[in-house]
Design a protein around this motif. Structure first.
Motif, PDB file in Angstrom:
ATOM      1  N   ASP A   3       5.190   1.251  -4.762  1.00  0.00           N
ATOM      2  CA  ASP A   3       6.387   1.305  -3.937  1.00  0.00           C
ATOM      3  C   ASP A   3       6.816   2.691  -3.514  1.00  0.00           C
ATOM      4  OD1 ASP A   3       6.917  -1.422  -4.634  1.00  0.00           O
ATOM      5  OD2 ASP A   3       7.130  -0.845  -6.710  1.00  0.00           O
ATOM      6  N   VAL A   4       5.844   3.636  -3.347  1.00  0.00           N
ATOM      7  CA  VAL A   4       6.229   5.051  -3.095  1.00  0.00           C
ATOM      8  C   VAL A   4       6.609   5.022  -1.732  1.00  0.00           C
ATOM      9  CG1 VAL A   4       5.195   7.107  -2.512  1.00  0.00           C
ATOM     10  CG2 VAL A   4       4.854   6.219  -4.787  1.00  0.00           C
ATOM     11  N   ILE A   5       7.541   5.830  -1.327  1.00  0.00           N
ATOM     12  CA  ILE A   5       8.216   5.790   0.074  1.00  0.00           C
ATOM     13  C   ILE A   5       8.116   7.215   0.455  1.00  0.00           C
ATOM     14  CG2 ILE A   5      10.094   5.507   1.461  1.00  0.00           C
ATOM     15  CD1 ILE A   5      11.317   3.161  -0.304  1.00  0.00           C
ATOM     16  N   PHE A   6       7.404   7.504   1.484  1.00  0.00           N
ATOM     17  CA  PHE A   6       7.273   8.957   2.177  1.00  0.00           C
ATOM     18  C   PHE A   6       8.417   8.891   2.876  1.00  0.00           C
ATOM     19  CE2 PHE A   6       2.715   7.842   1.096  1.00  0.00           C
ATOM     20  CZ  PHE A   6       2.464   8.912   0.239  1.00  0.00           C
ATOM     21  N   ARG A   7       9.143  10.124   2.937  1.00  0.00           N
ATOM     22  CA  ARG A   7      10.349  10.378   3.687  1.00  0.00           C
ATOM     23  C   ARG A   7      10.161  11.490   4.672  1.00  0.00           C
ATOM     24  NH1 ARG A   7      12.286   8.849  -1.127  1.00  0.00           N
ATOM     25  NH2 ARG A   7      13.339   6.686  -1.095  1.00  0.00           N
TER      26      ARG A   7
ATOM     27  N   ARG B 186      -1.894   0.262  -0.252  1.00  0.00           N
ATOM     28  CA  ARG B 186      -0.972   1.394  -0.568  1.00  0.00           C
ATOM     29  C   ARG B 186      -0.559   2.062   0.521  1.00  0.00           C
ATOM     30  NH1 ARG B 186      -1.720   3.594  -5.750  1.00  0.00           N
ATOM     31  NH2 ARG B 186      -2.156   2.038  -7.240  1.00  0.00           N
ATOM     32  N   GLU B 187       0.968   2.537   0.708  1.00  0.00           N
ATOM     33  CA  GLU B 187       1.647   3.105   1.492  1.00  0.00           C
ATOM     34  C   GLU B 187       0.742   4.463   1.549  1.00  0.00           C
ATOM     35  OE1 GLU B 187       6.054   3.159   2.536  1.00  0.00           O
ATOM     36  OE2 GLU B 187       5.580   5.160   1.473  1.00  0.00           O
ATOM     37  N   MET B 188       0.509   4.845   3.248  1.00  0.00           N
ATOM     38  CA  MET B 188      -0.139   6.130   3.210  1.00  0.00           C
ATOM     39  C   MET B 188       0.561   6.983   4.212  1.00  0.00           C
ATOM     40  SD  MET B 188      -3.773   4.411   3.976  1.00  0.00           S
ATOM     41  CE  MET B 188      -4.517   5.969   4.821  1.00  0.00           C
ATOM     42  N   LEU B 189       0.316   8.083   3.936  1.00  0.00           N
ATOM     43  CA  LEU B 189       1.028   9.502   4.890  1.00  0.00           C
ATOM     44  C   LEU B 189      -0.162   9.871   5.766  1.00  0.00           C
ATOM     45  CD1 LEU B 189       3.523  11.054   6.035  1.00  0.00           C
ATOM     46  CD2 LEU B 189       2.995  12.350   3.991  1.00  0.00           C
ATOM     47  N   VAL B 190      -0.304  10.022   7.162  1.00  0.00           N
ATOM     48  CA  VAL B 190      -1.582  10.506   7.716  1.00  0.00           C
ATOM     49  C   VAL B 190      -0.981  11.420   8.929  1.00  0.00           C
ATOM     50  CG1 VAL B 190      -3.419   9.658   9.198  1.00  0.00           C
ATOM     51  CG2 VAL B 190      -2.675   7.949   7.445  1.00  0.00           C
ATOM     52  N   ALA B 191      -1.674  12.454   9.037  1.00  0.00           N
ATOM     53  CA  ALA B 191      -1.532  13.502   9.972  1.00  0.00           C
ATOM     54  C   ALA B 191      -2.846  13.715  10.750  1.00  0.00           C
ATOM     55  CB  ALA B 191      -0.695  14.769   9.378  1.00  0.00           C
ATOM     56  N   PRO B 192      -2.595  13.924  12.013  1.00  0.00           N
ATOM     57  CA  PRO B 192      -3.641  14.357  12.904  1.00  0.00           C
ATOM     58  C   PRO B 192      -4.028  15.832  12.772  1.00  0.00           C
ATOM     59  CG  PRO B 192      -1.821  14.256  14.402  1.00  0.00           C
ATOM     60  CD  PRO B 192      -1.250  13.554  12.947  1.00  0.00           C
TER      61      PRO B 192
ATOM     62  N   ILE C 143       1.922   4.647   7.280  1.00  0.00           N
ATOM     63  CA  ILE C 143       1.781   3.403   7.351  1.00  0.00           C
ATOM     64  C   ILE C 143       1.990   2.979   6.244  1.00  0.00           C
ATOM     65  CG2 ILE C 143      -0.478   2.158   7.642  1.00  0.00           C
ATOM     66  CD1 ILE C 143      -1.770   4.550   8.872  1.00  0.00           C
ATOM     67  N   PRO C 144       3.143   1.614   6.277  1.00  0.00           N
ATOM     68  CA  PRO C 144       3.509   0.945   5.008  1.00  0.00           C
ATOM     69  C   PRO C 144       2.094  -0.005   4.556  1.00  0.00           C
ATOM     70  CG  PRO C 144       4.266  -0.066   7.035  1.00  0.00           C
ATOM     71  CD  PRO C 144       3.610   1.377   7.804  1.00  0.00           C
ATOM     72  N   ARG C 145       2.265  -0.279   3.397  1.00  0.00           N
ATOM     73  CA  ARG C 145       1.110  -1.018   2.567  1.00  0.00           C
ATOM     74  C   ARG C 145       1.031  -2.390   2.996  1.00  0.00           C
ATOM     75  NH1 ARG C 145       3.327  -2.892  -3.296  1.00  0.00           N
ATOM     76  NH2 ARG C 145       5.684  -3.280  -2.748  1.00  0.00           N
TER      77      ARG C 145
END
Length: 366
Positions: free
Chosen positions: A327-331, A302-308, A283-285
């Motif tokens: 500015d963190v980018i999850f790849r 903040r950029e977020m990384l989410v998992a169900p 989810i981008p900031r």
């Protein structure tokens, strides 16, 4: 009597000396690149060696990222001057097709220009002066795959020529192979580290019986795999359907809100964003989801990384990783990692639930 003639000793032409120096540099560079297995070290070696043979003011080595679109400046070398001193890493990140660097990557073709201002697709960095500079940009390719771009620039008109271009193209071919090999080695190292970490998490979670202990074990493992400001675990409330914060691991206290200030995530938000996709997502900031909701974990978007996370019979929750800075980018790597953590957590929660039901059954029949 024989006449002796003085033999005049002539210096070799300057062009010959230049060619010899270039060949010596290429041989040395090829050996150096072959001995390196780290992308950053390879890029740094390119900028250092080129400085011995080409007179440039600025050299940047861009490396293609896993998304196949982002060109990241991994090495940056230049003279200290007003014109170049204001360039920052964030400003230099570019996309395929964007500006001179992106054009070279997209078309896999070198570009030599005596004046970058004359290139119609050139992009000027915001808040910088429109200066006269020569540019030479060469792609690093292995087959059809673009590994990156080497960009040289120099103040003034026509600082580079076709011989410089040929030299850089030969060097780029060696660099591309070295970077490709380094990426493969890095992927193997990361895969081994990931497997080891996930195996350790699996062993840890299988020994835990309570839901709280399992959630805590899961979020404490994440920072060893993914850089984060915080890791949060939300669990669906069986009465309201909303997702309530059940565990919070704060790694950057200055940027994370206190637990008591964090509200529940509305069911419609969690369902539409996370569970309808049934896959981890970033989810981008600048997403509306992270703009102003009282359920936000971070003080600023903040950029977020989410998992169900789901478990039998009807348990549901989410594990969220909040980026350390804006500015963190999850790849893809982070997506694979959080999916592994979520899957192991789901399995452990399901096993704990079944074990609890079995224990209650034995208590009833005892």
């Amino acid at each position: 009597m024989t006449r002796s003639e003085d033999v005049e000793q002539r210096d070799p032409p300057a062009v010959d000396l230049r060619s010899v120096a270039q060949l010596n540099m290429l041989h040395s560079m090829a050996a150096t690149l072959a001995s390196l297995d780290d992308v950053a070290e390879i890029a740094a070696a390119i900028t250092e060696e080129l400085r011995t043979i080409l007179d440039y003011h600025n050299c940047r080595v861009y490396v293609m990222q896993d998304d196949g679109r982002t060109l990241m400046p991994v090495a940056f070398r230049g003279e200290i001057s007003y014109e170049y001193d204001h360039e920052t890493l964030e400003e230099l990140i570019t996309q395929v097709g964007e500006g001179i660097t992106g054009w070279v990557a997209e078309h896999r073709t070198s570009l030599l220009t005596p004046d970058a201002r004359l290139v119609p697709f050139a992009v000027q960095i915001p808040d910088t002066d429109d200066i006269l500079e020569s540019m030479l940009a060469v792609p690093m390719t292995v087959g059809e795959a673009v590994q990156g771009v080497i960009v040289l620039s120099s103040l003034g008109y026509g600082a580079f020529d076709e011989e410089d271009q040929r030299l850089l193209e030969v060097l780029a071919s060696h660099a591309a192979i070295a970077i490709s090999n380094a990426k493969l080695l890095q992927a193997e190292r990361e895969a081994a580290e990931t497997s080891s970490a996930l195996l350790g998490l699996s062993k840890q979670l299988t020994q835990l019986r309570s839901v709280g202990d399992i959630l805590q074990g899961a979020i404490e493992t994440v920072p060893s795999l993914i850089e984060a400001a915080a890791v949060a675990f939300h669990v669906r409330d069986e009465h309201t359907g909303d997702f309530r914060l059940a565990r919070l691991l704060t790694l950057d206290p200055e940027t994370i809100r206190p637990w008591q200030e964090i509200g529940d995530v509305p069911d419609e938000v969690a369902t539409s964003v996370v569970f309808d996709n049934d896959e981890p997502l970033v989810i981008p900031r600048d997403s509306p989801i992270v703009q102003g909701g009282d359920y936000l974990v971070s003080k600023e978007p903040r950029e977020m990384l989410v998992a169900p996370v789901t478990w039998e019979p009807d348990g549901a929750g989410t594990i969220a990783v909040i980026g350390r800075d804006g500015d963190v980018i999850f790849r893809d790597r982070e997506l694979r990692l959080i999916r592994g953590v979520a899957d192991l957590t789901s399995l452990a929660l399901g096993n704990a639930r079944r074990m609890s039901e079995l224990e209650r059954f034995h208590e009833l029949v005892a």
